[in-house]
Design a protein around this motif. Structure first.
Motif, PDB file in Angstrom:
ATOM      1  N   PHE A  17      10.533  -4.888 -16.354  1.00  0.00           N
ATOM      2  CA  PHE A  17      11.428  -3.844 -15.843  1.00  0.00           C
ATOM      3  C   PHE A  17      10.668  -2.521 -15.668  1.00  0.00           C
ATOM      4  O   PHE A  17      10.786  -1.858 -14.626  1.00  0.00           O
ATOM      5  CB  PHE A  17      12.609  -3.658 -16.795  1.00  0.00           C
ATOM      6  N   LEU A  18       9.876  -2.144 -16.669  1.00  0.00           N
ATOM      7  CA  LEU A  18       9.096  -0.905 -16.582  1.00  0.00           C
ATOM      8  C   LEU A  18       8.071  -0.986 -15.458  1.00  0.00           C
ATOM      9  O   LEU A  18       7.848  -0.009 -14.728  1.00  0.00           O
ATOM     10  CB  LEU A  18       8.409  -0.631 -17.918  1.00  0.00           C
ATOM     11  N   TYR A  19       7.457  -2.147 -15.316  1.00  0.00           N
ATOM     12  CA  TYR A  19       6.535  -2.381 -14.199  1.00  0.00           C
ATOM     13  C   TYR A  19       7.249  -2.172 -12.870  1.00  0.00           C
ATOM     14  O   TYR A  19       6.712  -1.558 -11.930  1.00  0.00           O
ATOM     15  CB  TYR A  19       5.975  -3.801 -14.337  1.00  0.00           C
ATOM     16  N   GLY A  20       8.493  -2.658 -12.787  1.00  0.00           N
ATOM     17  CA  GLY A  20       9.266  -2.516 -11.554  1.00  0.00           C
ATOM     18  C   GLY A  20       9.606  -1.078 -11.214  1.00  0.00           C
ATOM     19  O   GLY A  20       9.702  -0.725 -10.037  1.00  0.00           O
ATOM     20  N   LEU A  21       9.786  -0.235 -12.234  1.00  0.00           N
ATOM     21  CA  LEU A  21      10.095   1.175 -11.974  1.00  0.00           C
ATOM     22  C   LEU A  21       8.964   1.854 -11.203  1.00  0.00           C
ATOM     23  O   LEU A  21       9.218   2.710 -10.345  1.00  0.00           O
ATOM     24  CB  LEU A  21      10.339   1.910 -13.292  1.00  0.00           C
ATOM     25  N   PHE A  22       7.728   1.491 -11.506  1.00  0.00           N
ATOM     26  CA  PHE A  22       6.592   2.050 -10.773  1.00  0.00           C
ATOM     27  C   PHE A  22       6.396   1.331  -9.439  1.00  0.00           C
ATOM     28  O   PHE A  22       6.157   1.964  -8.415  1.00  0.00           O
ATOM     29  CB  PHE A  22       5.312   1.948 -11.617  1.00  0.00           C
ATOM     30  N   PHE A  23       6.490   0.009  -9.479  1.00  0.00           N
ATOM     31  CA  PHE A  23       6.257  -0.765  -8.266  1.00  0.00           C
ATOM     32  C   PHE A  23       7.306  -0.471  -7.199  1.00  0.00           C
ATOM     33  O   PHE A  23       7.075  -0.696  -6.008  1.00  0.00           O
ATOM     34  CB  PHE A  23       6.246  -2.253  -8.605  1.00  0.00           C
ATOM     35  N   ALA A  24       8.463   0.056  -7.625  1.00  0.00           N
ATOM     36  CA  ALA A  24       9.520   0.406  -6.674  1.00  0.00           C
ATOM     37  C   ALA A  24       9.079   1.486  -5.699  1.00  0.00           C
ATOM     38  O   ALA A  24       9.710   1.675  -4.658  1.00  0.00           O
ATOM     39  CB  ALA A  24      10.766   0.884  -7.432  1.00  0.00           C
ATOM     40  N   ALA A  25       7.996   2.205  -6.022  1.00  0.00           N
ATOM     41  CA  ALA A  25       7.496   3.255  -5.131  1.00  0.00           C
ATOM     42  C   ALA A  25       6.778   2.678  -3.923  1.00  0.00           C
ATOM     43  O   ALA A  25       6.629   3.364  -2.902  1.00  0.00           O
ATOM     44  CB  ALA A  25       6.543   4.177  -5.906  1.00  0.00           C
ATOM     45  N   VAL A  26       6.333   1.434  -4.015  1.00  0.00           N
ATOM     46  CA  VAL A  26       5.394   0.904  -3.032  1.00  0.00           C
ATOM     47  C   VAL A  26       6.039   0.680  -1.666  1.00  0.00           C
ATOM     48  O   VAL A  26       5.573   1.205  -0.651  1.00  0.00           O
ATOM     49  CB  VAL A  26       4.754  -0.389  -3.556  1.00  0.00           C
ATOM     50  N   TYR A  27       7.125  -0.082  -1.605  1.00  0.00           N
ATOM     51  CA  TYR A  27       7.687  -0.434  -0.306  1.00  0.00           C
ATOM     52  C   TYR A  27       8.292   0.759   0.435  1.00  0.00           C
ATOM     53  O   TYR A  27       8.098   0.887   1.651  1.00  0.00           O
ATOM     54  CB  TYR A  27       8.709  -1.561  -0.462  1.00  0.00           C
ATOM     55  N   PRO A  28       9.038   1.669  -0.230  1.00  0.00           N
ATOM     56  CA  PRO A  28       9.481   2.868   0.491  1.00  0.00           C
ATOM     57  C   PRO A  28       8.320   3.688   1.043  1.00  0.00           C
ATOM     58  O   PRO A  28       8.405   4.226   2.148  1.00  0.00           O
ATOM     59  CB  PRO A  28      10.264   3.652  -0.571  1.00  0.00           C
ATOM     60  N   ALA A  29       7.225   3.780   0.271  1.00  0.00           N
ATOM     61  CA  ALA A  29       6.047   4.526   0.730  1.00  0.00           C
ATOM     62  C   ALA A  29       5.423   3.844   1.939  1.00  0.00           C
ATOM     63  O   ALA A  29       5.018   4.516   2.904  1.00  0.00           O
ATOM     64  CB  ALA A  29       5.035   4.660  -0.400  1.00  0.00           C
ATOM     65  N   ILE A  30       5.331   2.522   1.913  1.00  0.00           N
ATOM     66  CA  ILE A  30       4.767   1.790   3.057  1.00  0.00           C
ATOM     67  C   ILE A  30       5.613   2.007   4.302  1.00  0.00           C
ATOM     68  O   ILE A  30       5.088   2.290   5.390  1.00  0.00           O
ATOM     69  CB  ILE A  30       4.657   0.287   2.721  1.00  0.00           C
ATOM     70  N   ASN A  31       6.937   1.887   4.168  1.00  0.00           N
ATOM     71  CA  ASN A  31       7.819   2.103   5.321  1.00  0.00           C
ATOM     72  C   ASN A  31       7.682   3.514   5.869  1.00  0.00           C
ATOM     73  O   ASN A  31       7.642   3.729   7.085  1.00  0.00           O
ATOM     74  CB  ASN A  31       9.270   1.834   4.930  1.00  0.00           C
ATOM     75  N   ALA A  32       7.623   4.494   4.966  1.00  0.00           N
ATOM     76  CA  ALA A  32       7.501   5.885   5.398  1.00  0.00           C
ATOM     77  C   ALA A  32       6.155   6.140   6.061  1.00  0.00           C
ATOM     78  O   ALA A  32       6.068   6.893   7.041  1.00  0.00           O
ATOM     79  CB  ALA A  32       7.686   6.823   4.208  1.00  0.00           C
ATOM     80  N   LEU A  33       5.085   5.516   5.560  1.00  0.00           N
ATOM     81  CA  LEU A  33       3.762   5.692   6.159  1.00  0.00           C
ATOM     82  C   LEU A  33       3.702   5.089   7.557  1.00  0.00           C
ATOM     83  O   LEU A  33       3.022   5.626   8.442  1.00  0.00           O
ATOM     84  CB  LEU A  33       2.692   5.069   5.262  1.00  0.00           C
ATOM     85  N   ILE A  34       4.407   3.982   7.765  1.00  0.00           N
ATOM     86  CA  ILE A  34       4.466   3.413   9.119  1.00  0.00           C
ATOM     87  C   ILE A  34       5.092   4.411  10.075  1.00  0.00           C
ATOM     88  O   ILE A  34       4.622   4.601  11.206  1.00  0.00           O
ATOM     89  CB  ILE A  34       5.249   2.085   9.110  1.00  0.00           C
TER      90      ILE A  34
END
Length: 293
Positions: A203-220
């Motif tokens: 769960f704690l790992y997911g709290l950080f990993f949750a940043a990845v996909y929104p950042a990727i979409n925004a960078l596109i």
């Protein structure tokens, strides 16, 4: 194969949000999109299990079809597209050529594939590993499902906030934070041999990993011209689907030659190396590549 054609809904929905949301709010909106996807990933298997249990497996297909129909009706009658750009239909080969001329987009595409493989790597192994941690055999599927969904729950809670943070400090930094946090969290899973501790760490790992996909979409959105965004998100979705295929195959192969715990170390190291690459390679969020014009 026909069901796979529905994968086009996701990039179209993301592109619609990205191109019709004011730039200042795009990160938050894409974070909400990531949260929606994670919510579906959590609720879907639960509802499917209940429907199958009450009425049968074949009836679950009818229920799923009904949900898809509802989504289609909502998109048809309630969604309004403000910025519409109608151009001659392009060919996939031409889109790939344009994409390859944009090095920043190709970097983002590679990162998207990398992190998706990272997530799917453990899908065929998690139930076996949960058994190794001491779960009862009759409860292994349920326990592994709960633990696997912990990342989805964390994404629901954290992704919108990461979107807001990215709009303030830059999405490249948020992507690095997510990759570093995910990498460290993955490595730490090697040392947790208690079932409950392992679930909490996921769960704690997911709290950080949750940043990845929104950042990727925004960078596109940042590195692609508006008139190419729909096709860019389509290419990204294709890359994600390809990674969804590679991840479980690779995970099953690795699980047959090394202990599952070692795969957490390998997975974490790959994420940390990706974070270092993004950090020192850099992604210019302010300039858009001219080849997409």
């Amino acid at each position: 194969m026909l069901e796979g054609l529905l994968a086009g809904f996701v990039p179209s929905a993301i592109a619609l949000v990205a191109t019709n949301t004011p730039e200042a709010h795009a990160g938050y909106a894409l974070g909400i999109m990531a949260t929606s996807g994670a919510t579906g990933g959590i609720v879907g298997p639960l509802i499917g299990g209940v429907v199958s249990h009450l009425w049968g497996n074949r009836e679950a297909f009818f229920f799923s079809s009904g949900l898809v129909l509802v989504a289609a009706l909502i998109a048809t009658f309630f969604v309004r597209e403000v910025h519409v750009t109608l151009k001659q239909r392009s060919k996939v080969r031409d889109d790939l050529r344009v994409a390859m001329l944009n090095p920043r987009f190709m970097i983002v595409l590679g990162i998207s594939m990398m992190v998706t493989v990272s997530v799917m790597l453990l899908e065929p192994l998690l139930t076996v590993y949960v058994l190794q941690l001491g779960a009862a055999q009759q409860d292994a599927s349920l326990s592994s499902g709960i633990i696997f969904s912990a990342i989805g729950v964390a994404t629901v809670l954290a992704a919108p906030h990461w979107g807001k943070i990215g709009s303030k400090i830059g999405y490249t930094k948020v992507l690095v934070f997510g990759l570093v946090g995910g990498g460290i969290g993955s490595v730490l899973q090697y040392f947790f041999t208690n079932l409950y501790g392992f679930g909490i760490l996921r769960f704690l790992y997911g709290l950080f990993f949750a940043a990845v996909y929104p950042a990727i979409n925004a960078l596109i959105v940042k590195v692609i011209e508006p008139d190419f965004r729909g096709r860019a998100f389509g290419l990204n979705q294709s890359a994600v689907q390809f990674a969804n295929m590679i991840g479980p195959i690779l995970g099953g192969f690795l699980g047959g030659i090394v202990p599952i715990r070692v795969i957490f170390i390998m997975n974490g190291a790959a994420l940390l190396l990706t974070a270092l690459y993004v950090k020192y390679k850099g992604l210019d969020e302010t300039a858009v590549h001219k080849s997409t014009r």
